[in-house]
Design a protein around this motif. Structure first.
Motif, PDB file in Angstrom:
ATOM      1  N   ASP A 237       1.191  -1.282   0.079  1.00 57.94           N
ATOM      2  CA  ASP A 237      -0.234   0.181   0.179  1.00 57.94           C
ATOM      3  C   ASP A 237       0.559   1.459  -0.162  1.00 57.94           C
ATOM      4  O   ASP A 237       1.572   0.966   0.803  1.00 57.94           O
ATOM      5  CB  ASP A 237      -0.462  -0.055   1.315  1.00 57.94           C
ATOM      6  CG  ASP A 237      -1.750  -1.251   1.350  1.00 57.94           C
ATOM      7  OD1 ASP A 237      -2.071  -1.396   0.324  1.00 57.94           O
ATOM      8  OD2 ASP A 237      -2.730  -1.242   2.210  1.00 57.94           O
ATOM      9  N   GLY A 238       0.663   2.380  -0.761  1.00 58.79           N
ATOM     10  CA  GLY A 238       1.585   3.855  -0.829  1.00 58.79           C
ATOM     11  C   GLY A 238       0.221   4.384  -1.812  1.00 58.79           C
ATOM     12  O   GLY A 238      -0.544   3.791  -1.662  1.00 58.79           O
ATOM     13  N   PHE A 239       0.937   5.607  -1.646  1.00 67.82           N
ATOM     14  CA  PHE A 239       0.056   6.675  -2.860  1.00 67.82           C
ATOM     15  C   PHE A 239       0.267   6.369  -4.000  1.00 67.82           C
ATOM     16  O   PHE A 239       1.938   7.324  -4.308  1.00 67.82           O
ATOM     17  CB  PHE A 239       0.048   8.008  -1.728  1.00 67.82           C
ATOM     18  CG  PHE A 239       0.379   7.681  -0.816  1.00 67.82           C
ATOM     19  CD1 PHE A 239      -1.067   7.935  -0.025  1.00 67.82           C
ATOM     20  CD2 PHE A 239       1.037   7.412   0.746  1.00 67.82           C
ATOM     21  CE1 PHE A 239      -1.470   8.693   1.317  1.00 67.82           C
ATOM     22  CE2 PHE A 239       0.096   7.548   1.706  1.00 67.82           C
ATOM     23  CZ  PHE A 239      -0.777   7.333   1.922  1.00 67.82           C
ATOM     24  N   PHE A 240       0.283   6.115  -4.280  1.00 67.17           N
ATOM     25  CA  PHE A 240       0.301   6.565  -6.575  1.00 67.17           C
ATOM     26  C   PHE A 240      -0.716   7.987  -6.891  1.00 67.17           C
ATOM     27  O   PHE A 240      -1.384   8.154  -6.796  1.00 67.17           O
ATOM     28  CB  PHE A 240      -1.324   5.466  -7.077  1.00 67.17           C
ATOM     29  CG  PHE A 240      -1.246   5.767  -8.219  1.00 67.17           C
ATOM     30  CD1 PHE A 240      -0.382   4.441  -8.704  1.00 67.17           C
ATOM     31  CD2 PHE A 240      -1.363   6.280  -9.201  1.00 67.17           C
ATOM     32  CE1 PHE A 240      -0.752   4.454 -10.587  1.00 67.17           C
ATOM     33  CE2 PHE A 240      -1.545   6.126 -10.597  1.00 67.17           C
ATOM     34  CZ  PHE A 240      -0.946   5.452 -11.300  1.00 67.17           C
ATOM     35  N   GLN A 241       0.677   8.210  -8.243  1.00 65.61           N
ATOM     36  CA  GLN A 241       0.642   9.654  -8.429  1.00 65.61           C
ATOM     37  C   GLN A 241      -0.412   9.601  -9.973  1.00 65.61           C
ATOM     38  O   GLN A 241       0.886   9.588 -10.418  1.00 65.61           O
ATOM     39  CB  GLN A 241       2.272  10.598  -8.086  1.00 65.61           C
ATOM     40  CG  GLN A 241       2.425  10.589  -6.911  1.00 65.61           C
ATOM     41  CD  GLN A 241       3.445  11.558  -7.096  1.00 65.61           C
ATOM     42  OE1 GLN A 241       4.449  12.169  -7.892  1.00 65.61           O
ATOM     43  NE2 GLN A 241       4.374  11.455  -6.245  1.00 65.61           N
ATOM     44  N   GLY A 242      -1.274  10.487  -9.833  1.00 66.95           N
ATOM     45  CA  GLY A 242      -1.103  10.870 -11.645  1.00 66.95           C
ATOM     46  C   GLY A 242      -0.867  11.402 -11.847  1.00 66.95           C
ATOM     47  O   GLY A 242      -0.892  11.416 -13.215  1.00 66.95           O
ATOM     48  N   ASP A 243       0.437  12.165 -11.495  1.00 67.60           N
ATOM     49  CA  ASP A 243       0.538  13.202 -12.657  1.00 67.60           C
ATOM     50  C   ASP A 243       2.234  12.983 -11.732  1.00 67.60           C
ATOM     51  O   ASP A 243       1.941  14.138 -10.792  1.00 67.60           O
ATOM     52  CB  ASP A 243      -0.046  14.338 -12.623  1.00 67.60           C
ATOM     53  CG  ASP A 243       0.251  15.928 -14.076  1.00 67.60           C
ATOM     54  OD1 ASP A 243       1.903  14.879 -14.162  1.00 67.60           O
ATOM     55  OD2 ASP A 243      -0.432  16.828 -13.865  1.00 67.60           O
ATOM     56  N   PRO A 244       3.479  12.406 -11.698  1.00 65.85           N
ATOM     57  CA  PRO A 244       4.329  12.675 -10.794  1.00 65.85           C
ATOM     58  C   PRO A 244       4.935  14.677 -11.657  1.00 65.85           C
ATOM     59  O   PRO A 244       5.703  14.626 -10.627  1.00 65.85           O
ATOM     60  CB  PRO A 244       4.954  11.758 -11.573  1.00 65.85           C
ATOM     61  CG  PRO A 244       4.063  10.645 -11.733  1.00 65.85           C
ATOM     62  CD  PRO A 244       3.481  11.023 -12.833  1.00 65.85           C
ATOM     63  N   GLU A 245       4.900  14.140 -12.818  1.00 69.40           N
ATOM     64  CA  GLU A 245       5.893  15.357 -12.925  1.00 69.40           C
ATOM     65  C   GLU A 245       4.847  16.419 -13.858  1.00 69.40           C
ATOM     66  O   GLU A 245       4.103  16.896 -15.105  1.00 69.40           O
ATOM     67  CB  GLU A 245       6.515  15.612 -14.881  1.00 69.40           C
ATOM     68  CG  GLU A 245       7.552  16.307 -15.235  1.00 69.40           C
ATOM     69  CD  GLU A 245       7.717  16.273 -16.344  1.00 69.40           C
ATOM     70  OE1 GLU A 245       8.854  17.517 -16.858  1.00 69.40           O
ATOM     71  OE2 GLU A 245       7.678  15.089 -16.869  1.00 69.40           O
ATOM     72  N   PRO A 246       3.475  17.679 -12.535  1.00 69.57           N
ATOM     73  CA  PRO A 246       2.459  18.155 -13.274  1.00 69.57           C
ATOM     74  C   PRO A 246       3.296  19.424 -13.473  1.00 69.57           C
ATOM     75  O   PRO A 246       4.847  20.110 -13.858  1.00 69.57           O
ATOM     76  CB  PRO A 246       2.147  19.168 -11.316  1.00 69.57           C
ATOM     77  CG  PRO A 246       2.671  17.952 -10.160  1.00 69.57           C
ATOM     78  CD  PRO A 246       3.949  17.498 -10.930  1.00 69.57           C
ATOM     79  N   GLN A 247       3.041  20.192 -14.354  1.00 67.98           N
ATOM     80  CA  GLN A 247       3.347  20.986 -15.919  1.00 67.98           C
ATOM     81  C   GLN A 247       3.061  22.598 -15.435  1.00 67.98           C
ATOM     82  O   GLN A 247       2.168  23.230 -14.232  1.00 67.98           O
ATOM     83  CB  GLN A 247       2.832  21.379 -16.907  1.00 67.98           C
ATOM     84  CG  GLN A 247       2.477  20.008 -17.771  1.00 67.98           C
ATOM     85  CD  GLN A 247       4.648  19.978 -17.627  1.00 67.98           C
ATOM     86  OE1 GLN A 247       4.888  20.026 -18.584  1.00 67.98           O
ATOM     87  NE2 GLN A 247       5.579  18.222 -17.380  1.00 67.98           N
ATOM     88  N   ASP A 248       3.472  23.201 -15.886  1.00 68.09           N
ATOM     89  CA  ASP A 248       4.403  24.570 -15.147  1.00 68.09           C
ATOM     90  C   ASP A 248       3.409  25.686 -16.240  1.00 68.09           C
ATOM     91  O   ASP A 248       4.020  25.855 -17.353  1.00 68.09           O
ATOM     92  CB  ASP A 248       4.835  25.065 -15.257  1.00 68.09           C
ATOM     93  CG  ASP A 248       5.417  26.518 -14.564  1.00 68.09           C
ATOM     94  OD1 ASP A 248       4.059  27.698 -14.770  1.00 68.09           O
ATOM     95  OD2 ASP A 248       6.434  27.677 -14.934  1.00 68.09           O
ATOM     96  N   ASN A 249       1.972  25.607 -15.839  1.00 66.17           N
ATOM     97  CA  ASN A 249       1.068  26.004 -16.979  1.00 66.17           C
ATOM     98  C   ASN A 249       1.190  27.476 -17.353  1.00 66.17           C
ATOM     99  O   ASN A 249      -0.184  28.912 -17.838  1.00 66.17           O
ATOM    100  CB  ASN A 249      -0.462  25.692 -17.260  1.00 66.17           C
ATOM    101  CG  ASN A 249      -0.583  24.604 -16.850  1.00 66.17           C
ATOM    102  OD1 ASN A 249       0.036  24.135 -18.058  1.00 66.17           O
ATOM    103  ND2 ASN A 249      -0.660  23.678 -15.907  1.00 66.17           N
ATOM    104  N   GLY A 250       2.060  28.473 -16.446  1.00 63.09           N
ATOM    105  CA  GLY A 250       2.106  29.934 -15.924  1.00 63.09           C
ATOM    106  C   GLY A 250       1.141  30.673 -15.824  1.00 63.09           C
ATOM    107  O   GLY A 250       1.032  31.846 -14.926  1.00 63.09           O
ATOM    108  N   MET A 251       0.438  29.998 -14.137  1.00 64.17           N
ATOM    109  CA  MET A 251      -0.888  30.201 -13.342  1.00 64.17           C
ATOM    110  C   MET A 251      -0.181  29.706 -12.491  1.00 64.17           C
ATOM    111  O   MET A 251       0.645  29.383 -12.050  1.00 64.17           O
ATOM    112  CB  MET A 251      -1.862  28.790 -13.809  1.00 64.17           C
ATOM    113  CG  MET A 251      -2.788  29.046 -15.172  1.00 64.17           C
ATOM    114  SD  MET A 251      -3.728  27.310 -15.217  1.00 64.17           S
ATOM    115  CE  MET A 251      -5.365  28.764 -13.850  1.00 64.17           C
TER     116      MET A 251
END
Length: 430
Positions: A237-251
């Motif tokens: 059991d652990g924590f699954f990352q749906g987006d390990p590399e979040p993008q910098d969208n300028g926000m």
């Protein structure tokens, strides 16, 4: 800085100390920074030596803390020395040596595991040099009794491990330094979505030839909660990352952009289960919750065995700040929540079993909170069986502290000097 809160004879005491690492002492003597910061290129360092898997970093020993053989050990997330701390005073006692067998060239990663049933310390390390990972065992006498290669395809960035009664589980995830950039001396982490996640299952005293690899869906796991054996399967059991590399969208502002790799909602971290079939070599996996949580803790007496409850942190959206607790019931799938409140942030929450406890959640949850509204910090205690009821005890600390991450719990009888230590001078009435 390490913070110590102890409970004894109806009172609580608190202390904090900096971990006196070699790097800290060198910079204090020089009167300036000698190594580059985490977000700076290593060539900015004034000294070419250093610690960590990428080298040229200061060994902050600032990531994790465990207690082994009655002494607190602090560690660094990119590998380095382990520092020994007096668990009562938090004073630095020096570096771990393991009777001259400490792997100085590689160090030890954060999140070594202590098996309370055997007294062993289980650890791994990694670097940019082949074989890229090792696994080791330190026995209850503080001797390094087992140390083997865990060959990887190249440099990786593992962070945590898990263990069962007979095995350890190590990770090889498709988030790692980009090889082309690494060849130019740059350390740029990228997520390779076309590659699977891999788990290495190693007998606790096994050799390199005994390692079995299991492939699963691509992700990155920052932290595991627990693992145990269920027939021919290892349940992990652990924590699954749906987006390990979040993008910098300028926000957002620059802080939100900087924190995107650690903000729980940006990583889309959710509690997850993998079943590794030792007969077939196949993996079955499933989400255990739709809630965004991470930094899961449990009753340490159940580590490596079947268990029911995980206590995890919720995060302020877009920030690396913990704004509440969730108690995951892994048998029913239900969740019990508590919010710290607006602009109040906590640390990883340790589970302290009640003396003479009769059940897995018969005990207390202990965390440190920072209230930005009141410019104050508190030690907050919950009944682990009734998290949603709120704190049963709240102790104001002498000063406001920064919000932190990892923590551990140890009963007083496991700590050296507990039976003789004088704590009244720093005690707070409960």
């Amino acid at each position: 800085m390490v913070h110590v809160v102890g409970f004894r004879d109806g009172k609580a005491f608190y202390r904090n100390r900096f971990v006196r690492t070699d790097g800290l002492l060198a910079e204090q003597e020089a009167g300036q920074s000698l190594w580059a910061g985490l977000a700076e290129p290593p060539y900015l360092a004034l000294r070419e030596d250093g610690w960590g898997a990428r080298r040229q970093m200061k060994d902050a020993s600032s990531t994790d803390v465990v207690v082994h053989r009655g002494t607190a050990l602090t560690s660094f997330y990119q590998c380095g020395d382990l520092y020994r701390l007096d668990p009562m005073s938090a004073e630095t006692l020096g570096k771990v040596t393991w009777n001259g067998r400490f792997p100085v060239d590689w160090g030890v990663s954060a999140h070594p595991k202590v098996d309370d049933r055997t007294g062993e310390l289980l650890f791994f390390n990694y670097s940019k040099d082949a074989p890229y990972m090792h696994y080791g065992v330190v026995d209850e006498a503080d001797d390094l009794v087992h140390y083997v290669d865990v060959p990887l395809p190249g440099p990786r960035l593992p962070h945590d491990m898990a263990f069962t009664e007979n095995y350890v589980v190590l990770g090889d995830f498709p988030l790692f330094w980009e090889p082309e950039a690494l060849a130019k001396g740059a350390h740029v982490a990228r997520f390779h979505r076309e590659m699977p996640s891999r788990f290495a299952v190693v007998p606790r005293r096994g050799q390199t030839s005994d390692i079995r690899w299991f492939e699963a869906d691509p992700t990155y796991v920052l932290h595991f909660v627990n693992a145990y054996e269920d027939g021919d399967e290892i349940v992990l059991d652990g924590f699954f990352q749906g987006d390990p590399e979040p993008q910098d969208n300028g926000m957002g502002n620059r802080w939100e952009r900087a924190f995107r790799f650690l903000a729980l909602d940006r990583m889309q971290a959710r509690l997850h289960r993998w079943r590794l079939d030792l007969r077939t070599g196949l993996v079955k996996e499933e989400p255990l919750s739709e809630s965004i949580t991470e930094f899961g803790m449990m009753n340490g007496a159940y580590a490596g065995g079947k268990y029911r409850y995980a206590y995890a942190a919720t995060g302020k959206p877009a920030w690396f700040l913990f704004d509440g607790l969730v108690k995951h019931d892994l048998h029913t799938g239900s969740e019990e929540r508590y919010s710290f409140g607006e602009n109040v942030f906590g640390s990883e929450t340790a589970m302290a079993p009640r003396v003479g406890c009769t059940g897995e959640d018969d005990g207390y949850l202990v965390t440190l909170t920072t209230d930005m509204n009141a410019d104050a910090s508190y030690c907050v205690v919950f009944d682990a069986a009734r998290v949603a009821d709120g704190p049963v005890c709240k102790l104001r600390l002498p000063e406001r502290i920064s919000s932190g991450t990892h923590s551990t719990w140890a009963p007083g009888l496991e700590l050296r000097r507990w039976s003789t230590a004088e704590t009244a001078a720093d005690a707070i009435d409960l």
